[in-house]
Write a protein that holds these residues in place. Sequence first.
Motif, PDB file in Angstrom:
ATOM      1  N   ALA A 155       0.796  -1.224   0.000  1.00 39.80           N
ATOM      2  CA  ALA A 155       0.000   0.000   0.000  1.00 39.80           C
ATOM      3  C   ALA A 155       0.830   1.277   0.000  1.00 39.80           C
ATOM      4  N   HIS A 156       2.044   1.222   0.512  1.00 39.23           N
ATOM      5  CA  HIS A 156       2.830   2.434   0.738  1.00 39.23           C
ATOM      6  C   HIS A 156       2.923   3.366  -0.474  1.00 39.23           C
ATOM      7  N   PRO A 157       3.151   2.867  -1.699  1.00 42.78           N
ATOM      8  CA  PRO A 157       3.296   3.795  -2.835  1.00 42.78           C
ATOM      9  C   PRO A 157       2.045   4.610  -3.130  1.00 42.78           C
ATOM     10  N   TYR A 158       0.914   4.233  -2.547  1.00 47.31           N
ATOM     11  CA  TYR A 158      -0.338   4.906  -2.871  1.00 47.31           C
ATOM     12  C   TYR A 158      -0.749   5.932  -1.813  1.00 47.31           C
ATOM     13  N   TYR A 159       0.118   6.198  -0.857  1.00 48.08           N
ATOM     14  CA  TYR A 159      -0.171   7.220   0.158  1.00 48.08           C
ATOM     15  C   TYR A 159      -0.510   8.551  -0.508  1.00 48.08           C
ATOM     16  N   GLY A 160      -1.646   9.148  -0.093  1.00 46.05           N
ATOM     17  CA  GLY A 160      -2.034  10.446  -0.608  1.00 46.05           C
ATOM     18  C   GLY A 160      -2.511  10.437  -2.048  1.00 46.05           C
ATOM     19  N   GLN A 161      -2.740   9.261  -2.613  1.00 49.12           N
ATOM     20  CA  GLN A 161      -3.133   9.156  -4.015  1.00 49.12           C
ATOM     21  C   GLN A 161      -4.604   8.756  -4.149  1.00 49.12           C
ATOM     22  N   ARG A 162      -5.179   9.089  -5.293  1.00 48.15           N
ATOM     23  CA  ARG A 162      -6.551   8.676  -5.617  1.00 48.15           C
ATOM     24  C   ARG A 162      -6.458   7.395  -6.444  1.00 48.15           C
ATOM     25  N   VAL A 163      -7.044   6.329  -5.930  1.00 44.12           N
ATOM     26  CA  VAL A 163      -6.879   5.018  -6.553  1.00 44.12           C
ATOM     27  C   VAL A 163      -8.243   4.407  -6.861  1.00 44.12           C
ATOM     28  N   VAL A 186      -9.840   5.870  -1.969  1.00 42.32           N
ATOM     29  CA  VAL A 186     -10.120   4.624  -2.683  1.00 42.32           C
ATOM     30  C   VAL A 186     -11.539   4.620  -3.246  1.00 42.32           C
ATOM     31  N   THR A 187     -11.652   4.206  -4.502  1.00 45.83           N
ATOM     32  CA  THR A 187     -12.949   3.981  -5.133  1.00 45.83           C
ATOM     33  C   THR A 187     -12.966   2.568  -5.701  1.00 45.83           C
ATOM     34  N   LEU A 188     -13.966   1.788  -5.326  1.00 51.39           N
ATOM     35  CA  LEU A 188     -14.137   0.432  -5.851  1.00 51.39           C
ATOM     36  C   LEU A 188     -15.140   0.441  -6.994  1.00 51.39           C
ATOM     37  N   VAL A 189     -14.812  -0.300  -8.058  1.00 58.69           N
ATOM     38  CA  VAL A 189     -15.733  -0.476  -9.178  1.00 58.69           C
ATOM     39  C   VAL A 189     -15.869  -1.972  -9.423  1.00 58.69           C
ATOM     40  N   HIS A 190     -17.113  -2.477  -9.338  1.00 57.57           N
ATOM     41  CA  HIS A 190     -17.329  -3.919  -9.484  1.00 57.57           C
ATOM     42  C   HIS A 190     -18.607  -4.158 -10.286  1.00 57.57           C
ATOM     43  N   ARG A 191     -18.513  -5.108 -11.205  1.00 58.36           N
ATOM     44  CA  ARG A 191     -19.669  -5.392 -12.054  1.00 58.36           C
ATOM     45  C   ARG A 191     -20.774  -6.152 -11.326  1.00 58.36           C
ATOM     46  N   GLY A 192     -20.445  -6.778 -10.199  1.00 60.37           N
ATOM     47  CA  GLY A 192     -21.434  -7.521  -9.433  1.00 60.37           C
ATOM     48  C   GLY A 192     -22.267  -6.615  -8.536  1.00 60.37           C
ATOM     49  N   PRO A 193     -23.315  -7.189  -7.924  1.00 58.03           N
ATOM     50  CA  PRO A 193     -24.193  -6.377  -7.066  1.00 58.03           C
ATOM     51  C   PRO A 193     -23.596  -6.065  -5.704  1.00 58.03           C
ATOM     52  N   SER A 209     -17.405  -2.736   6.745  1.00 58.27           N
ATOM     53  CA  SER A 209     -17.453  -1.573   7.612  1.00 58.27           C
ATOM     54  C   SER A 209     -17.059  -0.311   6.859  1.00 58.27           C
ATOM     55  N   LEU A 210     -16.017  -0.402   6.051  1.00 56.39           N
ATOM     56  CA  LEU A 210     -15.588   0.755   5.269  1.00 56.39           C
ATOM     57  C   LEU A 210     -16.656   1.188   4.269  1.00 56.39           C
ATOM     58  N   LEU A 211     -17.327   0.199   3.676  1.00 55.03           N
ATOM     59  CA  LEU A 211     -18.391   0.511   2.728  1.00 55.03           C
ATOM     60  C   LEU A 211     -19.583   1.146   3.441  1.00 55.03           C
ATOM     61  N   ASP A 212     -19.953   0.569   4.578  1.00 55.76           N
ATOM     62  CA  ASP A 212     -21.112   1.085   5.326  1.00 55.76           C
ATOM     63  C   ASP A 212     -20.879   2.517   5.798  1.00 55.76           C
ATOM     64  N   LYS A 213     -19.651   2.806   6.222  1.00 55.53           N
ATOM     65  CA  LYS A 213     -19.327   4.147   6.724  1.00 55.53           C
ATOM     66  C   LYS A 213     -18.988   5.122   5.594  1.00 55.53           C
ATOM     67  N   ARG A 214     -18.994   4.594   4.354  1.00 52.80           N
ATOM     68  CA  ARG A 214     -18.617   5.385   3.176  1.00 52.80           C
ATOM     69  C   ARG A 214     -17.202   5.954   3.301  1.00 52.80           C
ATOM     70  N   ALA A 215     -16.367   5.205   4.016  1.00 48.66           N
ATOM     71  CA  ALA A 215     -14.957   5.596   4.117  1.00 48.66           C
ATOM     72  C   ALA A 215     -14.260   5.385   2.784  1.00 48.66           C
ATOM     73  N   ILE A 216     -14.764   4.446   1.994  1.00 48.32           N
ATOM     74  CA  ILE A 216     -14.330   4.299   0.607  1.00 48.32           C
ATOM     75  C   ILE A 216     -15.576   4.340  -0.268  1.00 48.32           C
ATOM     76  N   ASP A 217     -15.421   4.849  -1.462  1.00 47.04           N
ATOM     77  CA  ASP A 217     -16.543   4.936  -2.393  1.00 47.04           C
ATOM     78  C   ASP A 217     -16.638   3.613  -3.154  1.00 47.04           C
ATOM     79  N   ALA A 218     -17.834   3.251  -3.565  1.00 42.94           N
ATOM     80  CA  ALA A 218     -18.015   1.995  -4.296  1.00 42.94           C
ATOM     81  C   ALA A 218     -19.134   2.142  -5.307  1.00 42.94           C
ATOM     82  N   HIS A 219     -18.916   1.534  -6.480  1.00 42.95           N
ATOM     83  CA  HIS A 219     -19.929   1.507  -7.535  1.00 42.95           C
ATOM     84  C   HIS A 219     -20.119   0.050  -7.954  1.00 42.95           C
ATOM     85  N   PHE A 220     -21.267  -0.507  -7.607  1.00 40.61           N
ATOM     86  CA  PHE A 220     -21.592  -1.880  -7.972  1.00 40.61           C
ATOM     87  C   PHE A 220     -22.478  -1.889  -9.215  1.00 40.61           C
TER      88      PHE A 220
END
Length: 329
Positions: A155-163, A186-193, A209-220
């Motif tokens: 993970a270290h190389p991605y500090y402060g980056q939009r991934v 972090v933004t997750l993109v997944h073709r599944g539900p 937990s991260l998804l529920d708290k919207r700590a990371i964005d996700a698009h299913f």
Amino acid sequence: MFEACIIGAGPCGLAVSAELKRRGISHVVIEKSCIVSTIYRFPTQMVFNSTPERLEIGDIPFYTERAKPTRMEALNYYRAVVQRLALPVRQYEEVTAVERLDGGGFRILSRTLSGRTLETEARAVVVATGYFDHPNMLGVPGENLPHVTHYYRDAHPYYGQRVVIVGGTNSAAEAAIDLHRVGATVTLVHRGPAMSDKIKPWVKPDIQSLLDKRAIDAHFRARVAEIRADGVRIETLDGPLEIPCDHVLALTGYHPDTSFLERIGVDVCRDTGIPVHDEATYETNVPGVFVAGVVVSGFDANRIFIENGRLQAPRIADAIASRMAAHVR
């Protein structure tokens, strides 16, 4: 001439080598990288889902500090197996071709890192080349841009980056958790539900937990349509969406190199990617050519793991021993 040449020094290839060594059958293992290179390229903090005894080969016990082995413990273990059993492994030597000899057997052509070309002859060939070198491509414009990768190590190389992480399986979940912890957006993109139900039990609560708290964005139920230098365009149920990003991790899985088998003459099912083989011996339609490990499962890489792939080794070794006996007669 060796009795057998094993192409690939992953756990399943090493398991075949251990069984051949036990039977006193002359052989060589040729590996284009380091031993168990797939495990080496796993995320640095990875923990296996299996208990250590299910990863053992060659009757060498695998002791671990906790119930589940880590990547580092696995690397230590397989190095110890090669050393203790004195398995004949040639590392950093890539097989470029396998040719049938007129008098029987095969000529294996290979090339070392320094560019030296070698020839090895063997009566049988075992293809245990795995799948990690061949990622499942998204097939979208921009996939070959330099900020796009199909592998995640640390993970270290991605500090402060939009991934943007593409995928919804265990690898995507673990990467998303790690990157969030080091300060990436972090933004997750997944073709599944939703995220896969096969995610490791100790990983699932954290990602949920991260998804529920919207700590990371996700698009299913979404797919990547295009990757650009500064963002990703995705198609969602609500229409197209632009996601600004600095890096893209396309963690969409991997598949075996069926073209290598086909060049040897092995018939491969176009729909499944499964090579034609005897399920009792793992010998293919080409007499003397065997398959071992995940390559047996074709495109469904989740069907064979170290745990069950290693169990193929005694059958393959027995079949090679039987061929030797027939040749003597």
